[in-house]
Design an enzyme around this catalytic site. Structure first.
Site, PDB file in Angstrom:
ATOM      1  N   SER A  51      36.436  32.663  44.388  1.00 42.90           N
ATOM      2  CA  SER A  51      37.774  32.427  43.839  1.00 42.90           C
ATOM      3  C   SER A  51      37.728  31.458  42.679  1.00 42.90           C
ATOM      4  CB  SER A  51      38.699  31.873  44.919  1.00 42.90           C
ATOM      5  OG  SER A  51      39.964  31.607  44.342  1.00 42.90           O
TER       6      SER A  51
ATOM      7  N   LYS B  70      38.659  34.518  52.384  1.00 47.28           N
ATOM      8  CA  LYS B  70      39.113  34.725  51.003  1.00 47.28           C
ATOM      9  C   LYS B  70      40.474  35.436  50.994  1.00 47.28           C
ATOM     10  CE  LYS B  70      39.139  35.060  46.490  1.00 47.28           C
ATOM     11  NZ  LYS B  70      39.324  36.309  45.883  1.00 47.28           N
TER      12      LYS B  70
ATOM     13  N   HIS C  40      42.980  32.927  51.823  1.00 46.33           N
ATOM     14  CA  HIS C  40      43.178  32.110  50.614  1.00 46.33           C
ATOM     15  C   HIS C  40      44.164  32.804  49.666  1.00 46.33           C
ATOM     16  CE1 HIS C  40      42.402  31.600  46.312  1.00 46.33           C
ATOM     17  NE2 HIS C  40      42.149  30.337  46.576  1.00 46.33           N
ATOM     18  N   ASN C  41      43.936  34.081  49.429  1.00 46.11           N
ATOM     19  CA  ASN C  41      44.790  34.798  48.482  1.00 46.11           C
ATOM     20  C   ASN C  41      46.224  34.925  49.008  1.00 46.11           C
ATOM     21  OD1 ASN C  41      42.382  35.105  47.152  1.00 46.11           O
ATOM     22  ND2 ASN C  41      42.761  37.216  46.569  1.00 46.11           N
TER      23      ASN C  41
ATOM     24  N   GLU D 178      47.872  31.736  48.581  1.00 50.33           N
ATOM     25  CA  GLU D 178      48.168  31.628  47.140  1.00 50.33           C
ATOM     26  C   GLU D 178      49.519  32.314  46.826  1.00 50.33           C
ATOM     27  OE1 GLU D 178      44.839  33.001  44.642  1.00 50.33           O
ATOM     28  OE2 GLU D 178      46.306  34.140  43.497  1.00 50.33           O
TER      29      GLU D 178
HETATM   30  P1  NBP Z   1      36.357  44.870  37.828  1.00 53.82           P
HETATM   31  O1  NBP Z   1      36.962  44.747  39.175  1.00 53.82           O
HETATM   32  O2  NBP Z   1      37.230  45.242  36.693  1.00 53.82           O
HETATM   33  O3  NBP Z   1      35.132  45.919  37.924  1.00 53.82           O
HETATM   34  C1  NBP Z   1      34.451  46.315  36.758  1.00 53.82           C
HETATM   35  C2  NBP Z   1      32.955  46.396  37.006  1.00 53.82           C
HETATM   36  O4  NBP Z   1      32.665  47.326  38.084  1.00 53.82           O
HETATM   37  C3  NBP Z   1      32.232  46.944  35.786  1.00 53.82           C
HETATM   38  O5  NBP Z   1      31.017  46.259  35.641  1.00 53.82           O
HETATM   39  C4  NBP Z   1      32.040  48.408  36.160  1.00 53.82           C
HETATM   40  O6  NBP Z   1      30.998  49.037  35.443  1.00 53.82           O
HETATM   41  C5  NBP Z   1      31.701  48.267  37.607  1.00 53.82           C
HETATM   42  N1  NBP Z   1      31.744  49.515  38.367  1.00 53.82           N
HETATM   43  C6  NBP Z   1      32.776  50.329  38.672  1.00 53.82           C
HETATM   44 BR1  NBP Z   1      34.492  50.090  38.078  1.00 53.82          BR
HETATM   45  N2  NBP Z   1      32.435  51.381  39.416  1.00 53.82           N
HETATM   46  C7  NBP Z   1      31.109  51.245  39.611  1.00 53.82           C
HETATM   47  C8  NBP Z   1      30.165  52.012  40.318  1.00 53.82           C
HETATM   48  N3  NBP Z   1      30.516  53.115  40.977  1.00 53.82           N
HETATM   49  N4  NBP Z   1      28.869  51.605  40.305  1.00 53.82           N
HETATM   50  C9  NBP Z   1      28.511  50.479  39.644  1.00 53.82           C
HETATM   51  N5  NBP Z   1      29.379  49.700  38.971  1.00 53.82           N
HETATM   52  C10 NBP Z   1      30.651  50.079  38.945  1.00 53.82           C
HETATM   53  O7  NBP Z   1      35.572  43.511  37.433  1.00 53.82           O
HETATM   54  P2  NBP Z   1      36.003  41.970  37.638  1.00 53.82           P
HETATM   55  O8  NBP Z   1      37.423  41.724  37.252  1.00 53.82           O
HETATM   56  O9  NBP Z   1      34.925  41.181  36.985  1.00 53.82           O
HETATM   57  O10 NBP Z   1      35.907  41.763  39.224  1.00 53.82           O
HETATM   58  C11 NBP Z   1      34.736  42.013  39.954  1.00 53.82           C
HETATM   59  C12 NBP Z   1      35.050  41.803  41.417  1.00 53.82           C
HETATM   60  O11 NBP Z   1      35.455  40.438  41.616  1.00 53.82           O
HETATM   61  C13 NBP Z   1      36.212  42.658  41.938  1.00 53.82           C
HETATM   62  O12 NBP Z   1      35.996  43.004  43.266  1.00 53.82           O
HETATM   63  C14 NBP Z   1      37.398  41.740  41.832  1.00 53.82           C
HETATM   64  O13 NBP Z   1      38.433  42.075  42.731  1.00 53.82           O
HETATM   65  C15 NBP Z   1      36.761  40.397  42.199  1.00 53.82           C
HETATM   66  N6  NBP Z   1      37.445  39.219  41.666  1.00 53.82           N
HETATM   67  C16 NBP Z   1      38.004  39.230  40.433  1.00 53.82           C
HETATM   68  C17 NBP Z   1      38.629  38.088  39.959  1.00 53.82           C
HETATM   69  C18 NBP Z   1      39.239  38.056  38.577  1.00 53.82           C
HETATM   70  O14 NBP Z   1      39.854  37.035  38.230  1.00 53.82           O
HETATM   71  N7  NBP Z   1      39.063  39.100  37.763  1.00 53.82           N
HETATM   72  C19 NBP Z   1      38.676  36.930  40.748  1.00 53.82           C
HETATM   73  C20 NBP Z   1      38.062  36.936  41.980  1.00 53.82           C
HETATM   74  C21 NBP Z   1      37.450  38.090  42.441  1.00 53.82           C
HETATM   75  P3  NBP Z   1      31.299  49.788  34.051  1.00 53.82           P
HETATM   76  O15 NBP Z   1      31.218  48.741  33.008  1.00 53.82           O
HETATM   77  O16 NBP Z   1      30.229  50.779  33.960  1.00 53.82           O
HETATM   78  O17 NBP Z   1      32.668  50.408  34.148  1.00 53.82           O
END
Ligand code: NBP
Length: 478
Positions: free
Chosen positions: A128, A185, A188-189, A192
């Site tokens: 988080s 987690k 936590h959310n 939040e």
């Molecule tokens: P996203 O949740 O937007 O996921 C994008 C990533 O997943 C890209 O690298 C994409 O590759 C990859 N991907 C997908 Br879509 N399908 C795939 C598959 N079948 N095989 C391999 N890779 C695949 O990214 P994020 O916002 O960085 O979040 C990542 C995780 O962390 C999520 O679970 C999210 O819920 C969690 N999270 C996010 C935040 C936040 O603030 N954003 C905070 C806390 C937790 P590509 O480039 O080839 O499309």
């Protein structure tokens, strides 16, 4: 060359920042992304760093020290299973797969089992703090295969947020078996959601009852952030009131459509509270508040038809602002009390041995709900690890008792002025329900027995002894 300490797959916003965080603490990190061009792009943007860009999962796996540690930061859901299926044949016994996304905890329970059956180890960890947290130090909540923890403990604790007087206590500790980390987690959310809605309700009362300006809101939140409400969310709320819309020259907050979006983790917590049979009413009300906000066109139509009070508060302005602060604090205590009750119920259900003091410490820094009063929660659970409800800890009993007159005054005033404050009200109802030895469920049991012969227990007989009355025969009609 098998020299990298850890690998990360998924170079979107979270993955990239976690990699940079790990590298900045001295780790060699191998990276891969499904769309391979993003690997070269990422490496190109960060020259001279201890990063190894890989163009296949095979290359990634081959570049790691044993036991291999591979962290997946990809979209939660089927993408995680797809990626795991691709990685599994490339790994050796004892290697560790880590899912750092927002996965639903039953998926993590299932994946831990599947991976362990394949002779590997699994970690499902909550991360988080968003983009900035990932880069500078997130709150990390790991669960899964306990045997995996010693292998990742140092890396995880080094990259996590730090708290304490010397800024050296990591906001990362092992949470428990299989889905425990993801569950914490999720809670936590959900909390939040509750915190954000409570702040929005305080804003709504003060805006409508007193007509505070954005400049006044800045001062109010600045003041609140110096006391027991000190937290990341109060701080960013304060700062929001300073931002001017370049297009109109007016405050940006007033230009934003009042329709809240959600990704679902608050809903997951509420749904599971219902499964467990525990009243997590604040999070649920916060989810519903977002749903009602989403019905904006319907609300605009209804506003023209449904009337109600429109007046302002006529009492002392400063005293009322202080009363709202106290109501917010007391409601927040109830929200956390409910969250920890849900955690205890889940721990009993899934046989997790949760350390509630440690959990409050995990949330003390790096994450969205980080707040001064988590220190008080930690103290309460350290004093009594089996504390049934936070409200029963001396510190919190005193705090809610002190806030009670203001809390009731604010809620009564909001009702009189026709201002919706579902989370403030839910908090007080929970408090009043929890502190009553006798509730109206005696009548409810009578109703159930009347129409469905569902039977009831009696106050004057041992628990478990069931009674039934033929209410139709027994009733006396005047
Ligand atoms: P996203 O949740 O937007 O996921 C994008 C990533 O997943 C890209 O690298 C994409 O590759 C990859 N991907 C997908 Br879509 N399908 C795939 C598959 N079948 N095989 C391999 N890779 C695949 O990214 P994020 O916002 O960085 O979040 C990542 C995780 O962390 C999520 O679970 C999210 O819920 C969690 N999270 C996010 C935040 C936040 O603030 N954003 C905070 C806390 C937790 P590509 O480039 O080839 O499309």
């Amino acid at each position: 060359m098998s020299q990298c300490d850890i690998a990360l797959v998924g170079l979107a916003v979270m993955g990239e920042n976690l990699v940079l965080n790990m590298e900045s603490r001295g780790y060699h990190v191998a990276v891969f992304n499904r769309t391979v061009s993003k690997v070269d792009d990422f490496i190109g943007r960060h020259p001279g760093k201890q990063l190894k860009g890989c163009h296949s999962l095979k290359e990634l796996v081959g570049s790691l020290k044993s036991p291999r540690k591979i962290m997946m930061m990809v979209k939660a859901g089927p993408a995680v299973d797809d990626l795991m299926n691709e990685l599994r044949p490339l790994l050796s016994p004892g290697d560790i797969l880590i899912d750092g996304g927002n996965s639903f905890f039953p998926d993590t329970i299932r994946r831990t089992k599947e991976i362990e059956q394949a002779g590997l180890l699994f970690i499902g960890t909550g991360v988080s703090g968003g983009e900035e947290g990932a880069l500078k130090g997130p709150s990390i909540m790991p669960g899964g295969s306990p045997a995996a923890w010693p292998h990742v403990k140092e890396i995880f604790q080094k990259i996590s947020a730090k708290v304490g007087p010397n800024n050296d206590v990591p906001c990362c500790e092992w949470v428990g078996n299989d889905g425990a980390g993801q569950y914490v987690k999720m809670v936590h959310n959900g909390i939040e959601y509750g915190d954000m809605q409570l702040i929005c309700e305080a804003y709504f009362i003060l805006k409508n009852a007193l007509g505070l300006t954005n400049e006044e809101f800045y001062k109010v939140f600045d003041e609140w952030n110096r006391g027991e409400l000190e937290s990341y969310l109060i701080e960013i709320t304060r700062d929001i009131f300073t931002v001017i819309d370049p297009e109109t020259g007016e405050h940006l907050v007033d230009k934003i459509l009042d329709t809240a979006q959600q990704k679902g983790t608050g809903k997951w917590m509420s749904q599971h509270a219902l499964d467990l049979g525990v009243p997590t009413t604040l999070v649920t009300e916060a989810v519903y508040a977002r749903c009602l906000s989403g019905a904006q066109p319907a609300r605009v139509r209804a506003e023209k038809i449904l009337s109600g009070p429109t007046g302002k508060y006529t009492g002392d302005k400063a005293k009322f602002i202080e009363a709202v602060r106290q109501a917010l604090y007391a409601s927040k205590i109830c929200s956390y009390a409910q969250g920890f009750v849900q955690l205890a119920a889940a721990a009993a259900e899934f046989k997790w041995e949760l350390n509630y003091g440690n959990i409050s410490l995990l949330w003390r820094g790096g994450c969205i709900i980080r707040a001064r009063f988590l220190e008080d929660i930690k103290k309460a659970f350290d004093k009594n690890p089996k504390l049934e409800n936070l409200l029963l800890d001396d510190f919190f009993t005193t705090a809610v008792t002190k806030a009670q007159p203001s809390w009731r005054h604010v809620i009564a005033t909001a009702a009189e002025l026709g201002l919706p404050i579902p989370c403030f009200s839910a908090a007080l109802s929970y408090f009043d329900g929890y502190r009553r030895g006798r509730l109206p469920a005696n009548l409810l049991q009578a109703q159930r027995d009347y129409f469905g012969a569902h039977t009831y227990e009696r106050l004057d007989k041992p628990r478990g002894e069931m009674f039934h009355t033929d209410w139709i025969r027994a009733r006396k009609l005047s």
